[in-house]
Motif scaffolding. Structure first.
Motif, PDB file in Angstrom:
ATOM      1  N   LEU A   1      29.992  13.472 -14.432  1.00  0.00           N
ATOM      2  CA  LEU A   1      30.148  14.543 -13.455  1.00  0.00           C
ATOM      3  C   LEU A   1      28.865  15.361 -13.377  1.00  0.00           C
ATOM      4  O   LEU A   1      28.222  15.600 -14.403  1.00  0.00           O
ATOM      5  N   ALA A   2      28.511  15.798 -12.184  1.00  0.00           N
ATOM      6  CA  ALA A   2      27.324  16.630 -11.982  1.00  0.00           C
ATOM      7  C   ALA A   2      27.760  17.948 -11.370  1.00  0.00           C
ATOM      8  O   ALA A   2      28.356  17.970 -10.287  1.00  0.00           O
ATOM      9  N   VAL A   3      27.476  19.055 -12.061  1.00  0.00           N
ATOM     10  CA  VAL A   3      27.907  20.382 -11.626  1.00  0.00           C
ATOM     11  C   VAL A   3      26.679  21.268 -11.435  1.00  0.00           C
ATOM     12  O   VAL A   3      25.887  21.463 -12.366  1.00  0.00           O
ATOM     13  N   ASN A   4      26.521  21.794 -10.214  1.00  0.00           N
ATOM     14  CA  ASN A   4      25.398  22.701  -9.920  1.00  0.00           C
ATOM     15  C   ASN A   4      24.050  22.089 -10.293  1.00  0.00           C
ATOM     16  O   ASN A   4      23.134  22.800 -10.708  1.00  0.00           O
ATOM     17  N   VAL A   5      23.917  20.796 -10.186  1.00  0.00           N
ATOM     18  CA  VAL A   5      22.649  20.136 -10.499  1.00  0.00           C
ATOM     19  C   VAL A   5      21.653  20.425  -9.377  1.00  0.00           C
ATOM     20  O   VAL A   5      21.968  20.221  -8.201  1.00  0.00           O
ATOM     21  N   PRO A   6      20.450  20.937  -9.693  1.00  0.00           N
ATOM     22  CA  PRO A   6      19.482  21.277  -8.645  1.00  0.00           C
ATOM     23  C   PRO A   6      19.027  20.042  -7.878  1.00  0.00           C
ATOM     24  O   PRO A   6      18.867  18.959  -8.443  1.00  0.00           O
ATOM     25  N   GLY A   7      18.809  20.211  -6.582  1.00  0.00           N
ATOM     26  CA  GLY A   7      18.273  19.132  -5.769  1.00  0.00           C
ATOM     27  C   GLY A   7      19.300  18.069  -5.440  1.00  0.00           C
ATOM     28  O   GLY A   7      20.501  18.216  -5.653  1.00  0.00           O
ATOM     29  N   GLN A   8      18.789  16.974  -4.915  1.00  0.00           N
ATOM     30  CA  GLN A   8      19.664  15.876  -4.516  1.00  0.00           C
ATOM     31  C   GLN A   8      20.116  15.072  -5.730  1.00  0.00           C
ATOM     32  O   GLN A   8      19.329  14.745  -6.605  1.00  0.00           O
ATOM     33  N   VAL A   9      21.393  14.759  -5.766  1.00  0.00           N
ATOM     34  CA  VAL A   9      21.936  13.906  -6.820  1.00  0.00           C
ATOM     35  C   VAL A   9      21.845  12.465  -6.315  1.00  0.00           C
ATOM     36  O   VAL A   9      22.689  11.992  -5.557  1.00  0.00           O
ATOM     37  N   ASP A  10      20.785  11.768  -6.745  1.00  0.00           N
ATOM     38  CA  ASP A  10      20.519  10.429  -6.240  1.00  0.00           C
ATOM     39  C   ASP A  10      20.895   9.348  -7.249  1.00  0.00           C
ATOM     40  O   ASP A  10      20.316   8.263  -7.263  1.00  0.00           O
ATOM     41  N   PHE A  11      21.873   9.659  -8.103  1.00  0.00           N
ATOM     42  CA  PHE A  11      22.357   8.676  -9.064  1.00  0.00           C
ATOM     43  C   PHE A  11      23.883   8.647  -8.980  1.00  0.00           C
ATOM     44  O   PHE A  11      24.511   9.605  -8.495  1.00  0.00           O
ATOM     45  N   ALA A  12      24.468   7.563  -9.445  1.00  0.00           N
ATOM     46  CA  ALA A  12      25.910   7.372  -9.303  1.00  0.00           C
ATOM     47  C   ALA A  12      26.682   8.332 -10.199  1.00  0.00           C
ATOM     48  O   ALA A  12      26.389   8.454 -11.389  1.00  0.00           O
ATOM     49  N   CYS A  13      27.651   9.032  -9.615  1.00  0.00           N
ATOM     50  CA  CYS A  13      28.512   9.953 -10.358  1.00  0.00           C
ATOM     51  C   CYS A  13      29.960   9.725  -9.936  1.00  0.00           C
ATOM     52  O   CYS A  13      30.238   9.347  -8.792  1.00  0.00           O
ATOM     53  N   GLU A  14      30.865   9.998 -10.865  1.00  0.00           N
ATOM     54  CA  GLU A  14      32.273   9.989 -10.504  1.00  0.00           C
ATOM     55  C   GLU A  14      32.571  11.098  -9.498  1.00  0.00           C
ATOM     56  O   GLU A  14      33.362  10.923  -8.567  1.00  0.00           O
ATOM     57  N   ARG A  15      31.915  12.265  -9.675  1.00  0.00           N
ATOM     58  CA  ARG A  15      32.132  13.400  -8.771  1.00  0.00           C
ATOM     59  C   ARG A  15      30.944  14.332  -8.874  1.00  0.00           C
ATOM     60  O   ARG A  15      30.399  14.564  -9.957  1.00  0.00           O
ATOM     61  N   VAL A  16      30.517  14.864  -7.728  1.00  0.00           N
ATOM     62  CA  VAL A  16      29.397  15.801  -7.663  1.00  0.00           C
ATOM     63  C   VAL A  16      29.932  17.139  -7.167  1.00  0.00           C
ATOM     64  O   VAL A  16      30.561  17.215  -6.108  1.00  0.00           O
ATOM     65  N   TYR A  17      29.657  18.182  -7.942  1.00  0.00           N
ATOM     66  CA  TYR A  17      30.072  19.543  -7.598  1.00  0.00           C
ATOM     67  C   TYR A  17      28.807  20.341  -7.301  1.00  0.00           C
ATOM     68  O   TYR A  17      28.185  20.896  -8.199  1.00  0.00           O
ATOM     69  N   ALA A  18      28.424  20.388  -6.037  1.00  0.00           N
ATOM     70  CA  ALA A  18      27.176  21.032  -5.642  1.00  0.00           C
ATOM     71  C   ALA A  18      27.410  22.501  -5.328  1.00  0.00           C
ATOM     72  O   ALA A  18      28.469  22.898  -4.839  1.00  0.00           O
ATOM     73  N   SER A  19      26.384  23.320  -5.582  1.00  0.00           N
ATOM     74  CA  SER A  19      26.454  24.748  -5.292  1.00  0.00           C
ATOM     75  C   SER A  19      25.656  25.118  -4.062  1.00  0.00           C
ATOM     76  O   SER A  19      25.684  26.267  -3.624  1.00  0.00           O
ATOM     77  N   ASN A  20      24.944  24.148  -3.500  1.00  0.00           N
ATOM     78  CA  ASN A  20      24.024  24.417  -2.414  1.00  0.00           C
ATOM     79  C   ASN A  20      24.195  23.344  -1.345  1.00  0.00           C
ATOM     80  O   ASN A  20      24.298  22.163  -1.664  1.00  0.00           O
ATOM     81  N   GLU A  21      24.231  23.746  -0.102  1.00  0.00           N
ATOM     82  CA  GLU A  21      24.430  22.786   0.984  1.00  0.00           C
ATOM     83  C   GLU A  21      23.289  21.778   1.091  1.00  0.00           C
ATOM     84  O   GLU A  21      23.484  20.689   1.635  1.00  0.00           O
ATOM     85  N   THR A  22      22.117  22.122   0.572  1.00  0.00           N
ATOM     86  CA  THR A  22      20.993  21.186   0.623  1.00  0.00           C
ATOM     87  C   THR A  22      21.019  20.209  -0.547  1.00  0.00           C
ATOM     88  O   THR A  22      20.284  19.227  -0.553  1.00  0.00           O
ATOM     89  N   ALA A  23      21.852  20.469  -1.566  1.00  0.00           N
ATOM     90  CA  ALA A  23      21.929  19.588  -2.741  1.00  0.00           C
ATOM     91  C   ALA A  23      22.919  18.473  -2.460  1.00  0.00           C
ATOM     92  O   ALA A  23      24.023  18.433  -3.001  1.00  0.00           O
ATOM     93  N   THR A  24      22.510  17.573  -1.608  1.00  0.00           N
ATOM     94  CA  THR A  24      23.408  16.520  -1.162  1.00  0.00           C
ATOM     95  C   THR A  24      23.528  15.418  -2.208  1.00  0.00           C
ATOM     96  O   THR A  24      22.662  15.223  -3.051  1.00  0.00           O
ATOM     97  N   ALA A  25      24.635  14.690  -2.131  1.00  0.00           N
ATOM     98  CA  ALA A  25      24.884  13.567  -3.033  1.00  0.00           C
ATOM     99  C   ALA A  25      25.057  12.298  -2.212  1.00  0.00           C
ATOM    100  O   ALA A  25      25.358  12.336  -1.010  1.00  0.00           O
ATOM    101  N   LEU A  26      24.867  11.158  -2.876  1.00  0.00           N
ATOM    102  CA  LEU A  26      25.042   9.882  -2.190  1.00  0.00           C
ATOM    103  C   LEU A  26      26.503   9.647  -1.859  1.00  0.00           C
ATOM    104  O   LEU A  26      26.833   9.037  -0.836  1.00  0.00           O
ATOM    105  N   ALA A  27      27.390  10.095  -2.704  1.00  0.00           N
ATOM    106  CA  ALA A  27      28.825   9.874  -2.497  1.00  0.00           C
ATOM    107  C   ALA A  27      29.601  10.766  -3.464  1.00  0.00           C
ATOM    108  O   ALA A  27      29.037  11.400  -4.357  1.00  0.00           O
TER     109      ALA A  27
END
Length: 372
Positions: free
Chosen positions: A151-177
């Motif tokens: 799981l990735a929580v409030n990770v800065p920038g784009q999460v460009d690696f596979a995660c079960e779930r991404v919990y972003a705090s910023n609209e620009t911190a996009t995830a692949l899925a």
């Protein structure tokens, strides 16, 4: 996205052998052998039985604070698992909150040398990993590839690696899925219900306005104070961040007596921020700080920001206007206090909207770990 200091020889958590040798040498000279052991992955979870969930925080206070609160929420929901928290900077006052958590260990993170990464994964054998407020380091990221429970929580920038779930705090911190609704869980940590007596404590019997400036350079803070007090000599300016060049009263040594008009109060202890946010007429952010943003909005201050500052959500621009002339804006609020209150009410409404969403997303995260 790779860690910004991944290859720096000054990074005691990186993979550069010179930097790691120097860090080991420094820690041995000061008797911090536990840091040397942790750096090379000689870590062990508390308890003998139960799945291990590894929570990884960074060096920033916000990262460690959020990690501590998530750990406590997970522990309240799951009593059978073993929890481990690692971090890159120690905040004893935050870690003290974990003293009553069973089967829970915490300490410094390992470095990113392949040997340390392999060793800590072998010793932890984590069933799940939760990244909180920090970019994952490259060798650890490679070692975690293919693990289903990441799981990735409030990770800065784009999460460009596979995660079960991404919990972003910023609209620009996009995830692949696999991205949850964007919500900043730091909004949950803000002290939203504040004793209103702080304003009367500062003002006494005086009728004057209080202002708050955050993140300015020492010179800028002094210049703003000079301009502000030239027309409002009885007002008070609070400054958080760097110490201003102007003469100041340090909040840590303030005697809790009304300061003289035209005083600059340097907020050298963050415990005062909730009271300040609820007492000031307006606040201005020169440098972005998520925790300060949410605290100011929760307090209902009329809020502004430096030109070009990006906010975590586009909707927040309704409450946080850009301005290059802070003094002129604040003068306008002195002449039209109803307008200031209107802006403050908008900020408070958007804060509570974010907080409710963050609470919902946080519950989803904890429930997800419960299902592991």
């Amino acid at each position: 996205m790779s860690h910004p200091t991944a290859k720096s020889w000054t990074d005691p958590f990186g993979s550069n052998r010179l930097g790691l040798w120097l860090a080991d040498r420094r820690d041995r000279k000061t008797g911090l052998m536990h840091r040397v052991a942790a750096r090379w992955g000689w870590l062990k979870p508390m308890g003998e039985r139960g799945k291990v969930v590894w929570i990884i925080a960074g060096a920033e206070r916000d990262s460690v604070r959020l990690a501590v609160e998530l750990l406590r929420a997970i522990r309240a929901r799951r009593l059978d698992i073993r929890l481990v928290l690692t971090y890159e900077h120690e905040y004893p006052e935050l870690l003290a909150l974990l003293d009553d958590c069973d089967k829970t260990g915490w300490g410094y993170a390992p470095c990113d040398h392949p040997q340390a990464t392999a060793r800590v994964l072998q010793r932890f054998a984590p069933f799940g990993v939760v990244l909180v407020g920090t970019q994952v380091r490259p060798n650890l990221l490679a070692a975690l590839a293919g693990r289903p429970h990441l799981l990735a929580v409030n990770v800065p920038g784009q999460v460009d690696f596979a995660c079960e779930r991404v919990y972003a705090s910023n609209e620009t911190a996009t995830a692949l899925a696999n991205q949850a609704p964007v919500a900043d869980m730091r909004a949950i940590l803000v002290e939203a219900q504040v004793d209103p007596n702080f304003k009367s404590l500062v003002n006494g019997n005086a009728e004057r306005h209080l202002w708050w400036l955050h993140g300015a350079t020492p010179g800028y803070a002094g210049e703003l104070a000079q301009v502000l007090f030239s027309r409002a000599p009885q007002d008070i300016l609070f400054v958080s961040g760097e110490r201003p060049q102007a003469a100041v009263i340090c909040m840590s040594s303030w005697k809790r007596e009304p300061p003289a008009g035209g005083s600059v109060m340097w907020v050298d202890d963050s415990k005062w921020l909730p009271g300040i946010a609820a007492a000031v007429t307006a606040a201005h952010l020169v440098r972005f700080d998520a925790a300060v943003l949410w605290q100011a909005m929760a307090g209902g201050a009329a809020l502004s920001r430096a030109p070009g500052m990006r906010l975590p959500k586009a909707a927040l621009t309704e409450a946080v206007a850009e301005t290059a002339d802070v003094a002129a804006l604040w003068y306008s609020y002195r002449d039209a206090p109803i307008a200031a209150r209107k802006h403050g009410d908008t900020a408070r409404r958007l804060f509570w909207q974010e907080r409710r969403l963050a609470e919902s997303v946080s519950r989803e995260l904890v429930e997800r770990v419960f299902e592991w």
